[in-house]
Write an enzyme that holds these catalytic residues in place. Structure first.
Site, PDB file in Angstrom:
ATOM      1  N   SER A 243      42.810  40.998  42.528  1.00 17.70           N
ATOM      2  CA  SER A 243      42.928  42.013  43.572  1.00 17.70           C
ATOM      3  C   SER A 243      44.212  42.789  43.352  1.00 17.70           C
ATOM      4  O   SER A 243      44.977  42.529  42.418  1.00 17.70           O
ATOM      5  CB  SER A 243      42.940  41.363  44.959  1.00 17.70           C
ATOM      6  OG  SER A 243      44.125  40.592  45.135  1.00 17.70           O
ATOM      7  N   LYS A 244      44.476  43.740  44.247  1.00 12.85           N
ATOM      8  CA  LYS A 244      45.647  44.608  44.094  1.00 12.85           C
ATOM      9  C   LYS A 244      46.959  43.823  44.095  1.00 12.85           C
ATOM     10  O   LYS A 244      47.951  44.279  43.532  1.00 12.85           O
ATOM     11  CB  LYS A 244      45.663  45.661  45.204  1.00 12.85           C
ATOM     12  CG  LYS A 244      44.597  46.736  45.026  1.00 12.85           C
ATOM     13  CD  LYS A 244      44.686  47.786  46.116  1.00 12.85           C
ATOM     14  CE  LYS A 244      43.628  48.868  45.901  1.00 12.85           C
ATOM     15  NZ  LYS A 244      43.646  49.881  46.961  1.00 12.85           N
ATOM     16  N   ARG A 245      46.953  42.662  44.741  1.00 13.95           N
ATOM     17  CA  ARG A 245      48.217  41.905  44.775  1.00 13.95           C
ATOM     18  C   ARG A 245      48.602  41.376  43.392  1.00 13.95           C
ATOM     19  O   ARG A 245      49.737  40.984  43.161  1.00 13.95           O
ATOM     20  CB  ARG A 245      48.138  40.759  45.784  1.00 13.95           C
ATOM     21  CG  ARG A 245      47.243  39.606  45.378  1.00 13.95           C
ATOM     22  CD  ARG A 245      47.326  38.471  46.405  1.00 13.95           C
ATOM     23  NE  ARG A 245      46.441  37.386  46.072  1.00 13.95           N
ATOM     24  CZ  ARG A 245      45.151  37.349  46.372  1.00 13.95           C
ATOM     25  NH1 ARG A 245      44.604  38.359  47.021  1.00 13.95           N
ATOM     26  NH2 ARG A 245      44.403  36.315  46.048  1.00 13.95           N
ATOM     27  N   GLY A 247      48.497  43.280  40.780  1.00 14.22           N
ATOM     28  CA  GLY A 247      48.867  44.462  40.005  1.00 14.22           C
ATOM     29  C   GLY A 247      47.734  45.466  40.034  1.00 14.22           C
ATOM     30  O   GLY A 247      46.828  45.392  40.861  1.00 14.22           O
TER      31      GLY A 247
END
Length: 481
Positions: A243-245, A247
Site C-alpha cells: 500500500s501507499k505506506r 512507498g
C-alpha cells in the site's frame, strides 16, 4: 505455432478507471501480456468503467499512459463496458428466459434489516431468496438476481493454486443488473470474457472468491469455461499487503522518480515468477521463457532496493544518447540551460556507472549544465584556500598554452605542474575538482575537464582564483590571467 483460431490463447487486462495503474495491476497486465506473447495469442485491454460515480477520464488516460510506458501493447481494445450495455442486456434476457435469473424489488433498507436479523440469529447474512419465486417482471427500482444453486459444490481448477472447491450453500443470489441498468462486476466480466473469446483469466488472488459465482454464470449460459490462474498478492517488507505506506504504488510515480520501464518490467515479472537463478531478462527472453507453471503460490515481497539495483543496471546498459532524451523532463524541472545533445551525452556517459535513477543522473549533471557552479561551503572551506592561489595561477597559464585538450594531454600538464610545484597531484586535483564542479566527488577529473572544454574550464578556474584571493583579503586582479 500451428493452431486454429479457436484454440489460440486470448488473455485480457481489465482495470477499473478509478485511479492510476498500480504495481499489482501492472504485474497482472504483464503476466497476461507475456502469456499471450509466449503462446502466439492475443492480448485484450478492457476498461471496466460501469462504476459511474468513481470512473474518470483522467484515470483512463493514466492507465493507458502507464501501459504504453511499460511497453505492454494490446491487440484489441481498449473496450469500454459502458459502450456494451446492449450486449449485457441481451445476456440478461437469456438468463431470465432460462430461469437462471429473476427480478427482485427488495429495498436496500429491507435487505439491511434482514441481514442484521440473520446475524443476530447466527445465520450467514446473505440474500434470503425472498423474490426467487414471486415471478416479478421489470419495473422501477428492481434489480436482476442470479438464481444460484442451493446445494452441491462448484470446482475451480486453478492453474497456479490447484483445485479449489466451494460450497454452493455459502453463495447467494448475486445481483447481475442494478436498478439503473448497469451490470455488476461479476456478471459483466463473464459476458465480456465470453464474447471476446478469452481463454485464460490471469488475475490477482483477491478474485478467487468471485470465481465460483462467475463459473456458475458460465454454466448457466452453456459457455465453455476459461482457464483461471490467480496470482498471489504483493506484500510490503512488513509482509502486509502493498500500500501507499510502503512507498509509491503507482506505475507512473516510478517513471517520475527516474526509473526506466525495462527495469520495472524486469522487477515486476520476478515478483512471483522465476526461471532458475536468472535475475535480469531482456523483453525477448521474458516472452520466450514465461510460463504459468513457473509462477509461485506464495506472496511476493516488494523490495525497493532490488528495484534500484535493476534500474542502475539498465541505466548502465542504455546508450547515452537514449538517456539524454529520457532526461529531458528532469533537466527542464531543474531549470538547466539547454545544451547540445552531443555534449550532454558525453556528460551522461560519465555518470552512468554511478547513477541509480534518472533523478540521480539529472542532479549529477548540474555542474555540466549550469553556467556557474555553486561551491559546497565545506568543500570550498577545505580546498579553495589562499595557499592554492599560486598553483591555480600556474595551472591556468599551463592550460591556456595547450593546443589539444584531451584527457591524455591534460594529465601530462597536471603532472608537469605537480613536479614543478613539488606538490602531490591529489593536492592540486581536489581543489581543481571543487572549482570545476562545486563538490568533492565527481567522475574522473581529466574526463570532466575534457568534456567541459577549454573555455568553461578556464572560466571556472579563474572564478575560483578570484574566490581564493578574496578569502586571502587580496583584491582580485583587474584582468584575468
Amino acid at each position: 505455432m500451428e493452431s486454429s483460431e479457436r484454440d489460440r490463447v486470448v488473455t485480457r487486462f481489465a482495470p477499473s478507471p478509478t485511479g492510476t495503474l498500480h504495481i499489482g495491476g501492472a504485474r497482472t497486465a504483464l503476466f497476461n501480456w507475456l502469456y499471450a506473447r509466449n503462446r502466439g495469442g492475443r492480448f485484450i485491454l478492457r476498461i471496466e468503467d460501469t462504476d459511474l460515480a468513481r470512473s474518470t477520464e483522467e484515470s483512463i488516460r493514466a492507465i493507458l499512459d502507464a501501459m504504453e510506458w511499460l511497453g505492454l501493447d494490446w491487440d484489441e481494445g481498449p473496450y469500454y463496458q459502458t459502450e456494451r450495455l446492449d450486449v449485457y442486456r441481451e445476456f440478461i434476457e437469456r438468463l431470465l428466459d432460462s430461469g437462471h435469473a429473476y427480478y427482485c424489488d427488495c429495498s436496500a433498507e429491507d435487505l439491511e434489516r434482514r441481514r442484521q436479523a440473520a446475524l443476530a440469529e447466527g445465520r450467514k447474512p446473505k440474500y434470503d431468496g425472498r423474490c426467487r419465486h414471486r415471478g416479478l417482471g421489470p419495473g422501477p427500482d428492481r434489480v436482476v438476481r442470479f438464481r444460484a444453486p442451493e446445494s452441491g459444490q462448484t470446482f475451480l481448477r486453478d492453474l497456479i493454486k490447484g483445485p479449489i472447491a466451494f460450497d454452493n450453500a455459502e453463495l447467494d443470489d448475486l445481483v447481475l443488473l442494478r436498478s439503473d441498468g448497469m451490470p455488476t462486476y461479476n456478471f459483466a466480466v463473464v459476458i465480456d470474457d465470453i464474447t471476446m473469446g478469452v481463454t485464460h483469466v490471469i488475475r490477482g488472488d483477491d478474485h478467487v472468491n468471485n470465481t465460483p459465482r462467475q463459473i456458475l454464470i458460465y454454466q448457466a449460459l452453456g459457455a465453455p469455461l476459461p482457464r483461471f490462474a490467480h496470482v498471489p498478492m504483493i506484500l510490503g517488507q512488513d509482509r502486509t499487503r502493498l500500500s501507499k505506506r510502503h512507498g509509491a504504488t503507482s506505475v507512473m510515480a516510478y517513471r517520475d522518480m527516474g526509473y526506466l520501464p525495462e527495469a520495472l518490467v524486469n522487477y515486476l515479472v520476478r515478483l512471483g515468477w522465476s526461471h532458475g537463478d536468472q535475475e535480469i531478462f531482456t523483453r525477448e527472453e521474458l516472452i520466450r521463457k514465461f510460463s504459468l507453471e513457473s509462477v509461485g503460490r506464495s506472496a511476493s515481497v516488494f523490495d525497493p532496493e532490488k528495484l534500484l539495483w535493476l534500474n542502475a543496471h539498465y541505466i548502465r546498459e542504455r546508450k547515452a544518447e537514449e538517456l539524454v532524451v529520457l532526461l529531458e523532463p528532469f533537466l527542464a524541472q531543474r531549470g538547466y540551460p539547454k545544451r547540445d545533445p552531443a555534449y550532454v551525452a558525453r556528460a551522461v556517459s560519465t555518470l552512468q556507472p554511478r547513477s541509480r535513477t534518472l533523478v540521480d543522473m539529472a542532479d549529477g549533471l548540474k555542474f555540466f549544465m549550469v553556467d556557474e557552479v555553486d561551491y559546497d561551503p565545506a568543500a570550498a572551506a577545505k580546498f579553495l584556500k589562499p595557499d592554492m592561489v599560486e598553483p591555480f595561477e600556474q595551472l591556468i597559464r599551463e592550460l591556456e598554452q595547450l593546443d589539444a585538450f584531451d584527457e591524455k594531454t591534460l594529465e601530462a600538464a597536471f603532472h608537469r605542474l605537480s613536479e614543478r610545484l613539488q606538490m602531490k597531484l591529489g593536492k592540486i586535483a581536489q581543489p581543481v575538482r571543487v572549482a570545476l564542479t562545486g563538490v568533492t566527488a565527481s567522475p574522473g577529473l581529466f574526463e570532466v575537464i575534457d568534456i567541459l572544454g577549454k573555455e568553461r574550464v578556464l572560466q571556472r578556474l579563474r572564478r575560483a582564483l578570484d574566490f581564493m584571493r578574496r578569502e586571502d583579503g587580496v583584491a582580485p586582479a583587474m584582468e584575468h590571467l
